[in-house]
Design an enzyme around this catalytic site. Structure first.
Site, PDB file in Angstrom:
ATOM      1  N   HIS A   1     -14.630  15.808  31.362  1.00  0.00           N
ATOM      2  CA  HIS A   1     -15.297  15.565  30.068  1.00  0.00           C
ATOM      3  C   HIS A   1     -16.785  15.682  30.188  1.00  0.00           C
ATOM      4  O   HIS A   1     -17.213  15.164  31.260  1.00  0.00           O
ATOM      5  CB  HIS A   1     -15.040  14.260  29.483  1.00  0.00           C
ATOM      6  CG  HIS A   1     -15.795  13.912  27.997  1.00  0.00           C
ATOM      7  ND1 HIS A   1     -14.956  14.099  26.785  1.00  0.00           N
ATOM      8  CD2 HIS A   1     -16.915  13.348  27.839  1.00  0.00           C
ATOM      9  CE1 HIS A   1     -15.639  14.021  25.634  1.00  0.00           C
ATOM     10  NE2 HIS A   1     -16.855  13.616  26.328  1.00  0.00           N
TER      11      HIS A   1
ATOM     12  N   ASP B   1     -12.409   4.583  18.209  1.00  0.00           N
ATOM     13  CA  ASP B   1     -13.428   5.156  18.711  1.00  0.00           C
ATOM     14  C   ASP B   1     -13.851   6.529  17.697  1.00  0.00           C
ATOM     15  O   ASP B   1     -15.006   6.999  17.212  1.00  0.00           O
ATOM     16  CB  ASP B   1     -13.124   6.054  20.013  1.00  0.00           C
ATOM     17  CG  ASP B   1     -14.490   6.790  20.532  1.00  0.00           C
ATOM     18  OD1 ASP B   1     -15.598   6.350  20.523  1.00  0.00           O
ATOM     19  OD2 ASP B   1     -14.241   8.183  20.718  1.00  0.00           O
TER      20      ASP B   1
ATOM     21  N   ARG C   1     -22.024   7.166  14.626  1.00  0.00           N
ATOM     22  CA  ARG C   1     -22.738   7.178  15.511  1.00  0.00           C
ATOM     23  C   ARG C   1     -23.518   8.431  15.070  1.00  0.00           C
ATOM     24  O   ARG C   1     -24.976   8.672  15.332  1.00  0.00           O
ATOM     25  CB  ARG C   1     -22.340   7.170  16.988  1.00  0.00           C
ATOM     26  CG  ARG C   1     -21.963   5.699  17.519  1.00  0.00           C
ATOM     27  CD  ARG C   1     -21.207   6.029  18.753  1.00  0.00           C
ATOM     28  NE  ARG C   1     -21.989   6.804  19.773  1.00  0.00           N
ATOM     29  CZ  ARG C   1     -21.498   7.651  20.761  1.00  0.00           C
ATOM     30  NH1 ARG C   1     -20.200   7.753  20.746  1.00  0.00           N
ATOM     31  NH2 ARG C   1     -22.406   8.138  21.627  1.00  0.00           N
TER      32      ARG C   1
ATOM     33  N   SER D   1     -16.999   5.347  24.401  1.00  0.00           N
ATOM     34  CA  SER D   1     -16.449   6.416  23.762  1.00  0.00           C
ATOM     35  C   SER D   1     -15.615   7.434  24.640  1.00  0.00           C
ATOM     36  O   SER D   1     -14.468   7.995  24.043  1.00  0.00           O
ATOM     37  CB  SER D   1     -17.475   7.157  22.731  1.00  0.00           C
ATOM     38  OG  SER D   1     -17.095   8.380  22.226  1.00  0.00           O
TER      39      SER D   1
ATOM     40  N   LYS E   1     -10.926   7.402  25.313  1.00  0.00           N
ATOM     41  CA  LYS E   1     -10.326   8.703  24.829  1.00  0.00           C
ATOM     42  C   LYS E   1      -9.624   9.288  26.494  1.00  0.00           C
ATOM     43  O   LYS E   1      -8.349   9.460  26.238  1.00  0.00           O
ATOM     44  CB  LYS E   1     -11.072   9.604  24.155  1.00  0.00           C
ATOM     45  CG  LYS E   1     -11.365   9.378  22.817  1.00  0.00           C
ATOM     46  CD  LYS E   1     -12.052  10.475  21.995  1.00  0.00           C
ATOM     47  CE  LYS E   1     -13.389  11.057  22.673  1.00  0.00           C
ATOM     48  NZ  LYS E   1     -14.476  10.275  22.473  1.00  0.00           N
TER      49      LYS E   1
END
Length: 441
Positions: free
Chosen positions: A102, A180, A187, A202, A206
Site C-alpha cells: 500500500h 473507513d 476526509r 484508514s 483495510k
C-alpha cells in the site's frame, strides 16, 4: 500524534465520558484535547457506519482529530473498530504466499498497476484492496477503471478464484472496513486528509481485513505526500508497522521521495499508459526502480525468492499477468485508452536545465483538470491528466514543451494552469535526491 492525559479531566467530565456516548460529547472531548475512550471510539465508528451519526458531526470530529491528534492507543482502537465494522477475508486455506502493498498516496504514483502483476508473475499472490483519489493524489481504482470494461467491484468468490488462477486481484474494499469507506470520502472534501492518525487507521483497517499474510508500505515523503515533514512520515511508517505487527501480519515500510511527481504522467488513463510502458520493458527510470524495489521487498517478506522481479519486465511475464487480471475483471487490455478532448501545452520561455517540479502543485492542477473529486460521489474524467516532457535535471530549449494538460472540460484549463504557475523552474540543475530514503521493519 497527541492526546491529553485522561487523568487531566475533572471527575464530572470523566463520569460524562463513561455514560452512553453522544456525538456532541465525543466532539467536545477531542476538540478540547482529551483522549477518546475505547467505548467512545467503538460507538462513534459503529453509529456512523449505520447512519445514526450524520456527515456534519463526523466532519467536526475529523477536524478535531486533525487538529488535536490521537495517541497510539486511540489509533489502535480506531483501527480495530473500523476493521470490526465489516467483513474480514481469509485466504489461508489456499496455501498461497499472500502479500500486499500500500502507498500512502503520491502524485503520479501508478506503482500498484505494474507492481501487482510483477509480484504475481514471480509466484506470490496479491489480494490488493485499492482506493480512489483522495485530495491532490490519484486513486488506483480511478486509473484502472479508465480501461474500458474494467470493474473493481468484485466479490469474494471472484477474488479467491483470481488469486489461484491469475495470482492477483485489485478490488474496491467493498465490505472491508465500511466505516473507513465513508470516512475516507468525507476526509477528501473536509481538508482532513493529512492527519497522521486518520491516514494510519484508514490504510491499516483495510489492509488487515483483506487477508494478506505480509504487507509492504510505501510511505511518501515530500511536497506531494500527505505528510510533507520527513519526521511525520517516519512516525507514520512506524505507527503502521506497529499496527500490522500487533495483528500478526509481518509489515515493512519503505520511505520514498515525493518532492517531484513520479514518472512523466499524472492522471487516470495516462498513468495506465505509462504503466504499460513499464510492463513492456520501458518506462521512466524512477517508476521502474520503485516497482522493482517494492516487488523485491514483498517477495522477501512472503518468502519467495526464485525469480528476480526485474526479469518479469524483460521477458513479458509481468505484462501477461496484467492482461490476464484485466480480462478477469471485465476489461479489454487491447482497447484504446481515453484522452481528454481539450489540451494546453506549457512551453519554456528560456533554455537551461529543468529544475524542481512541485509535486503538490502538479497534483492540484490535475485535480482541477477533472481527474479528482470535489465532493463525495463525483465522477472523475478518465482522460484528464498531465504529461511531463522534461524531468528535473534534463536539458530544456527555449520554446520547448514542458507540460501538456488534458481535460474534457475546456474551462478547467485556466485554473489548472494557474496551479502550475511558479511550480517549476528552468535554470540551474536541482539537487539530486535518492528515490529510496529509508526502510522500517
Amino acid at each position: 500524534m497527541t492526546g491529553s492525559d485522561f487523568g487531566a479531566l475533572t471527575v464530572g467530565e470523566q463520569r460524562e465520558m463513561h455514560r452512553n456516548p453522544d456525538m456532541p460529547t465525543v466532539i467536545r472531548t477531542k476538540r478540547d484535547g482529551h483522549r477518546l475512550t475505547d467505548a467512545q471510539i467503538d460507538w462513534v465508528i459503529d453509529a456512523y457506519t449505520r447512519g445514526e451519526v450524520g456527515d456534519e458531526q463526523m466532519a467536526a470530529l475529523l477536524m478535531a482529530i486533525f487538529l488535536r491528534g490521537m495517541d497510539g492507543a486511540e489509533i489502535a482502537r480506531w483501527t480495530a473498530a473500523m476493521i470490526e465494522s465489516g467483513k474480514r477475508f481469509d485466504f489461508s486455506d489456499l496455501g498461497l504466499p499472500l502479500v500486499d502493498k500500500h502507498s500512502t498516496g503520491g502524485v503520479g504514483d501508478k506503482i500498484t498497476i505494474p507492481l501487482v502483476p510483477v509480484v504475481a508473475a514471480c509466484g506470490a499472490a496479491v489480494p490488493q484492496a485499492a482506493g480512489r483519489g483522495l485530495g491532490h493524489t490519484g486513486g488506483t481504482l480511478d486509473k484502472l477503471e479508465a480501461i474500458p470494461g474494467f470493474t473493481a467491484e468484485i466479490g469474494i468468490a471472484q477474488i479467491r478464484a483470481q488469486l489461484v488462477d491469475v495470482g492477483a486481484a485489485i478490488f474496491a474494499a467493498g465490505d472491508l472496513a465500511p466505516a473507513d469507506r465513508k470516512i475516507y470520502a468525507l476526509r477528501d472534501v473536509t481538508a482532513t486528509t493529512e492527519s497522521l492518525a486518520l491516514i494510519a487507521s484508514s490504510i491499516m483497517s483495510k489492509k488487515l481485513a483483506e487477508g494478506a499474510r505480509a504487507l509492504v508500505l510505501d510511505v511518501k515523503v515530500g511536497s506531494g505526500a500527505f505528510l510533507k515533514d520527513p519526521a511525520e512520515s517516519l512516525d507514520l511508517a512506524r505507527t503502521m508497522v506497529d499496527l500490522g505487527t500487533a495483528h500478526g501480519v509481518p509489515t515493512r515500510a519503505v520511505l520514498t521521495d515525493m518532492a517531484c511527481p513520479l514518472g512523466r504522467t499524472v492522471g487516470n488513463a495516462i498513468e495506465v499508459e505509462e504503466s504499460l510502458e513499464v510492463l513492456g520493458g520501458g518506462g521512466p527510470d524512477d517508476v521502474v526502480e520503485l516497482t522493482v524495489t517494492l516487488a523485491r521487498e514483498m517477495l522477501a517478506l512472503a518468502g519467495v525468492d526464485a525469480v528476480d522481479p526485474a526479469d518479469t519486465l524483460r521477458d513479458g511475464s509481468g505484462m501477461d499477468r496484467f492482461r490476464a487480471l484485466v480480462r478477469a475483471q471485465g476489461g479489454d487490455p487491447a482497447a484504446a485508452l481515453p484522452v481528454g478532448a481539450h489540451t494546453e501545452t506549457v512551453t519554456a520561455t528560456s533554455g537551461g536545465t529543468m529544475g524542481d517540479i512541485d509535486a503538490y502543485a502538479v497534483g492540484l492542477a490535475v485535480w482541477r483538470l477533472g481527474a479528482g473529486r470535489a465532493a463525495p460521489g463525483d465522477r472523475v474524467q478518465p482522460g484528464a491528466g498531465l504529461r511531463i516532457h522534461r524531468k528535473p535535471g534534463e536539458p530544456v530549449a527555449a520554446g520547448e514543451a514542458l507540460f501538456t494538460l488534458y481535460t474534457d472540460t475546456p474551462e478547467r484549463l485556466a485554473p489548472a494552469l494557474a496551479e502550475l504557475d511558479g511550480a517549476f523552474s528552468v535554470g540551474e540543475p536541482p539537487t539530486r535526491r535518492p528515490l529510496i530514503l529509508d526502510r522500517i521493519g
